[in-house]
Design a protein around this motif. Structure first.
Motif, PDB file in Angstrom:
ATOM      1  N   MET A 284       0.869  -1.201  -0.231  1.00 48.21           N
ATOM      2  CA  MET A 284      -0.213   0.162   0.336  1.00 48.21           C
ATOM      3  C   MET A 284       0.924   1.163   0.165  1.00 48.21           C
ATOM      4  O   MET A 284       1.789   1.871   1.252  1.00 48.21           O
ATOM      5  N   ARG A 285       0.139   2.410  -0.659  1.00 46.72           N
ATOM      6  CA  ARG A 285       1.426   3.595  -1.032  1.00 46.72           C
ATOM      7  C   ARG A 285       1.255   3.702   0.627  1.00 46.72           C
ATOM      8  O   ARG A 285       1.879   5.172   1.060  1.00 46.72           O
ATOM      9  N   ALA A 286      -0.397   3.961   1.534  1.00 45.74           N
ATOM     10  CA  ALA A 286      -0.444   5.139   2.365  1.00 45.74           C
ATOM     11  C   ALA A 286      -1.342   4.356   3.310  1.00 45.74           C
ATOM     12  O   ALA A 286      -1.924   2.552   2.640  1.00 45.74           O
ATOM     13  N   PRO A 287      -1.948   4.128   4.564  1.00 43.47           N
ATOM     14  CA  PRO A 287      -2.868   3.308   5.045  1.00 43.47           C
ATOM     15  C   PRO A 287      -3.890   3.264   4.349  1.00 43.47           C
ATOM     16  O   PRO A 287      -4.475   4.380   3.577  1.00 43.47           O
ATOM     17  N   ARG A 288      -4.656   2.325   4.408  1.00 41.93           N
ATOM     18  CA  ARG A 288      -6.720   2.469   4.108  1.00 41.93           C
ATOM     19  C   ARG A 288      -7.220   2.535   5.164  1.00 41.93           C
ATOM     20  O   ARG A 288      -7.312   1.845   6.000  1.00 41.93           O
ATOM     21  N   VAL A 289      -8.895   2.550   4.367  1.00 52.59           N
ATOM     22  CA  VAL A 289     -10.010   3.027   5.339  1.00 52.59           C
ATOM     23  C   VAL A 289     -10.763   1.207   5.238  1.00 52.59           C
ATOM     24  O   VAL A 289     -11.323   1.324   4.154  1.00 52.59           O
ATOM     25  N   VAL A 290     -10.295   0.986   6.096  1.00 51.07           N
ATOM     26  CA  VAL A 290     -11.489  -0.936   6.170  1.00 51.07           C
ATOM     27  C   VAL A 290     -13.085  -0.751   6.485  1.00 51.07           C
ATOM     28  O   VAL A 290     -13.437  -1.581   6.435  1.00 51.07           O
ATOM     29  N   ALA A 291     -12.947   0.304   7.953  1.00 55.55           N
ATOM     30  CA  ALA A 291     -14.199   0.326   8.303  1.00 55.55           C
ATOM     31  C   ALA A 291     -14.217   2.139   8.688  1.00 55.55           C
ATOM     32  O   ALA A 291     -13.621   2.619   9.399  1.00 55.55           O
ATOM     33  N   LYS A 292     -15.590   2.085   8.538  1.00 55.25           N
ATOM     34  CA  LYS A 292     -15.852   3.647   9.381  1.00 55.25           C
ATOM     35  C   LYS A 292     -17.278   3.876   9.717  1.00 55.25           C
ATOM     36  O   LYS A 292     -18.621   2.798   9.050  1.00 55.25           O
ATOM     37  N   GLY A 293     -18.311   4.113  10.687  1.00 56.55           N
ATOM     38  CA  GLY A 293     -19.440   4.571  10.424  1.00 56.55           C
ATOM     39  C   GLY A 293     -19.763   5.341  12.729  1.00 56.55           C
ATOM     40  O   GLY A 293     -18.954   5.510  12.852  1.00 56.55           O
ATOM     41  N   THR A 294     -20.846   5.943  12.182  1.00 57.12           N
ATOM     42  CA  THR A 294     -21.476   6.630  13.435  1.00 57.12           C
ATOM     43  C   THR A 294     -22.229   5.654  14.291  1.00 57.12           C
ATOM     44  O   THR A 294     -22.815   4.750  13.724  1.00 57.12           O
ATOM     45  N   ASP A 295     -22.219   6.528  15.885  1.00 56.21           N
ATOM     46  CA  ASP A 295     -23.556   5.440  16.522  1.00 56.21           C
ATOM     47  C   ASP A 295     -23.260   4.565  16.374  1.00 56.21           C
ATOM     48  O   ASP A 295     -22.330   3.658  17.489  1.00 56.21           O
ATOM     49  N   LEU A 296     -24.174   3.624  16.145  1.00 55.40           N
ATOM     50  CA  LEU A 296     -24.498   2.623  16.845  1.00 55.40           C
ATOM     51  C   LEU A 296     -23.836   1.287  16.282  1.00 55.40           C
ATOM     52  O   LEU A 296     -22.620   0.609  16.043  1.00 55.40           O
ATOM     53  N   VAL A 297     -23.290   2.269  14.632  1.00 56.13           N
ATOM     54  CA  VAL A 297     -22.333   1.304  14.092  1.00 56.13           C
ATOM     55  C   VAL A 297     -20.861   1.171  14.719  1.00 56.13           C
ATOM     56  O   VAL A 297     -20.140   0.793  14.262  1.00 56.13           O
ATOM     57  N   ALA A 298     -20.400   2.546  15.640  1.00 56.56           N
ATOM     58  CA  ALA A 298     -19.115   2.918  15.641  1.00 56.56           C
ATOM     59  C   ALA A 298     -18.515   1.993  16.833  1.00 56.56           C
ATOM     60  O   ALA A 298     -17.693   1.487  17.230  1.00 56.56           O
ATOM     61  N   GLN A 299     -20.340   2.092  17.435  1.00 51.09           N
ATOM     62  CA  GLN A 299     -20.126   0.991  19.209  1.00 51.09           C
ATOM     63  C   GLN A 299     -19.991  -0.594  18.608  1.00 51.09           C
ATOM     64  O   GLN A 299     -19.109  -0.871  18.962  1.00 51.09           O
ATOM     65  N   ARG A 300     -20.748  -0.735  17.836  1.00 54.93           N
ATOM     66  CA  ARG A 300     -20.378  -2.397  17.153  1.00 54.93           C
ATOM     67  C   ARG A 300     -18.694  -2.593  16.115  1.00 54.93           C
ATOM     68  O   ARG A 300     -18.153  -3.343  17.073  1.00 54.93           O
ATOM     69  N   ILE A 301     -18.367  -1.405  16.111  1.00 52.29           N
ATOM     70  CA  ILE A 301     -17.165  -1.534  15.568  1.00 52.29           C
ATOM     71  C   ILE A 301     -16.230  -1.381  16.700  1.00 52.29           C
ATOM     72  O   ILE A 301     -14.948  -2.164  16.377  1.00 52.29           O
ATOM     73  N   ARG A 302     -16.147  -0.805  17.684  1.00 52.45           N
ATOM     74  CA  ARG A 302     -15.389  -0.889  18.685  1.00 52.45           C
ATOM     75  C   ARG A 302     -15.652  -2.345  19.565  1.00 52.45           C
ATOM     76  O   ARG A 302     -13.986  -2.372  20.019  1.00 52.45           O
ATOM     77  N   GLU A 303     -16.189  -3.038  19.362  1.00 50.38           N
ATOM     78  CA  GLU A 303     -16.724  -3.964  20.529  1.00 50.38           C
ATOM     79  C   GLU A 303     -15.999  -4.840  18.905  1.00 50.38           C
ATOM     80  O   GLU A 303     -15.310  -6.176  19.936  1.00 50.38           O
ATOM     81  N   ILE A 304     -15.939  -5.595  18.243  1.00 52.74           N
ATOM     82  CA  ILE A 304     -15.214  -5.752  17.264  1.00 52.74           C
ATOM     83  C   ILE A 304     -13.819  -6.199  17.127  1.00 52.74           C
ATOM     84  O   ILE A 304     -13.301  -6.592  17.109  1.00 52.74           O
ATOM     85  N   ALA A 305     -13.601  -4.334  17.633  1.00 57.39           N
ATOM     86  CA  ALA A 305     -12.106  -4.786  17.436  1.00 57.39           C
ATOM     87  C   ALA A 305     -11.089  -5.046  19.149  1.00 57.39           C
ATOM     88  O   ALA A 305     -10.596  -5.713  19.288  1.00 57.39           O
ATOM     89  N   THR A 306     -11.990  -5.138  19.898  1.00 60.00           N
ATOM     90  CA  THR A 306     -12.110  -5.347  21.236  1.00 60.00           C
ATOM     91  C   THR A 306     -11.878  -6.206  21.442  1.00 60.00           C
ATOM     92  O   THR A 306     -10.902  -7.425  21.916  1.00 60.00           O
ATOM     93  N   LEU A 307     -12.539  -7.225  20.499  1.00 57.50           N
ATOM     94  CA  LEU A 307     -13.456  -8.751  20.790  1.00 57.50           C
ATOM     95  C   LEU A 307     -12.267  -8.988  20.348  1.00 57.50           C
ATOM     96  O   LEU A 307     -11.006 -10.202  20.800  1.00 57.50           O
ATOM     97  N   HIS A 308     -11.102  -8.905  18.825  1.00 56.68           N
ATOM     98  CA  HIS A 308      -9.691  -9.126  18.121  1.00 56.68           C
ATOM     99  C   HIS A 308      -8.783  -8.547  18.726  1.00 56.68           C
ATOM    100  O   HIS A 308      -8.207  -8.812  17.935  1.00 56.68           O
TER     101      HIS A 308
END
Length: 380
Positions: A284-308
């Motif tokens: 990769m030339r630069a870091p890429r965005v693989v996920a993004k979201g707000t509110d409930l989606v953001a909460q779910r992203i944090r939960e999955i990140a913490t789980l893994h």
């Protein structure tokens, strides 16, 4: 009353309805225009070939009435002579026949254009219904066609009578003329009569063509309900479209969530926004965005990140800038290279600390965000 007026066919046919009618072989046609073109072609052909055609017919007539005594008693010779004469006559009228064939193909296309539809020639047993046939016989359209036929017959018959009455003396004198002179003169009289009849048909066609176009488009008129239904069919039912859109979003969200465990870092707002970044050195030339979201989606992203066990960093200015100025799969903007580089350096130090121990790396703060990329949402 409002419902009845809504169902009246007051709207012109849409382009889709016209195209569908054309696919079914339903186009505007004028028999009078076709007749006019055919007669005009015949008159033109007779006008230009009268001399040669008259000479050929004169020669064929003379040869047909003259034969040797032996031929009168030999049927085979008579058939050969008759065949030769027929061939000469056919060759003489072949150009006229060719012009008429071309006119027969081209004339119908002058109004509705060229069209070949299998539906128009497919069997339709509804047309065999005698009750429907009787209804068509006594319909308004049939009455109009009857009046047209009577008017056309009266007009053409009157023109023909005037032509014959005007040339009556010349017609009577033909009997006293030799055949070689009578045949060409007869052809000219016929051609002149046909030309005047064609002029009468031109008047009929000038009336019939606009009428056929008016009747055709009137028959295809639509009501407002028809237009709404057609729009719904072409654009799709809004409820079905919304359901499809929700399914597509759900699939995209599941695909996005499956990329979070592979991410290097998840930066948060901390509650309203979350953005997951991944960087592979060399690929990769630069870091890429693989996920993004707000509110409930953001909460779910944090939960999955913490789980893994993916690193999570609270960096509100950086998170908001990434969310605002990137889409899924995009590389981060060049203006955020420095801030993201500090974050990734912290991630690598954090991994080394967890595996080797020692002093924990300090959490990055005050990350440099260019003013042009800064973003402060109302919900933040």
């Amino acid at each position: 009353m409002a419902e009845e007026s809504d169902l009246e066919k007051t709207e012109p046919a849409s382009s889709r309805r016209l195209e569908k009618a054309r696919e079914e072989g339903n186009v505007a046609r004028s028999r009078e225009l076709t007749t006019l073109v055919m007669l005009g072609t015949a008159i033109g052909g007779l006008w230009f070939t009268a001399a040669s055609l008259g000479g050929t017919m004169d020669k064929a007539l003379r040869q047909g009435l003259h034969f040797e005594r032996n031929a009168a008693f030999d049927v085979s010779q008579m058939m050969v002579q008759a065949g030769a004469l027929a061939l000469h006559a056919l060759i003489a009228i072949a150009p006229l026949f060719a012009m008429m064939m071309v006119a027969a193909v081209v004339a119908p296309t002058l109004l509705g254009g060229w069209l070949f539809s299998g539906k128009a020639v497919s069997p339709d047993f509804k047309k065999l219904n005698p009750l429907a046939g009787i209804g068509r016989m006594f319909s308004a359209q049939s009455l109009v066609e009857l009046l047209k036929a009577l008017s056309k017959s009266a007009l053409i018959g009157g023109v023909a009578w005037l032509v014959i009455a005007n040339d009556l003396d010349g017609v009577m004198q033909l009997m006293a003329q030799p055949v070689s002179a009578a045949i060409p003169q007869t052809m000219m009289i016929v051609a002149r009569a046909c030309a005047l009849i064609a002029a009468a048909l031109l008047v009929v066609a000038m009336i019939d063509v606009p009428w056929q176009l008016f009747s055709y488009y009137k028959k295809l008129r639509m009501s407002r309900e028809d237009l709404r239904q057609e729009h719904k069919e072409s654009e799709g039912d809004p409820q079905i479209k919304a359901q499809i859109r929700r399914q597509q979003q759900a699939i995209a969200r599941r695909r996005m969530m499956s990329e979070i465990p592979k991410a290097d870092i998840v930066v948060t707002n901390p509650t309203h926004f979350a953005v997951a970044l991944k960087y592979i050195d060399g690929d990769m030339r630069a870091p890429r965005v693989v996920a993004k979201g707000t509110d409930l989606v953001a909460q779910r992203i944090r939960e999955i990140a913490t789980l893994h066990k993916v690193a999570v960093l609270e960096a509100p200015p950086l998170t908001r800038a990434l969310y605002k100025h990137t889409r899924l799969g995009d590389e981060i903007p060049a203006g955020l290279y420095t801030a993201v580089a500090e974050v990734l350096a912290w991630v690598y130090q954090l991994k080394r600390w967890k595996s080797e121990g020692g002093e924990a790396p300090p959490t990055p703060t005050d990350l440099p965000i260019p003013e042009a990329l800064a973003y402060t949402p109302k919900t933040a």
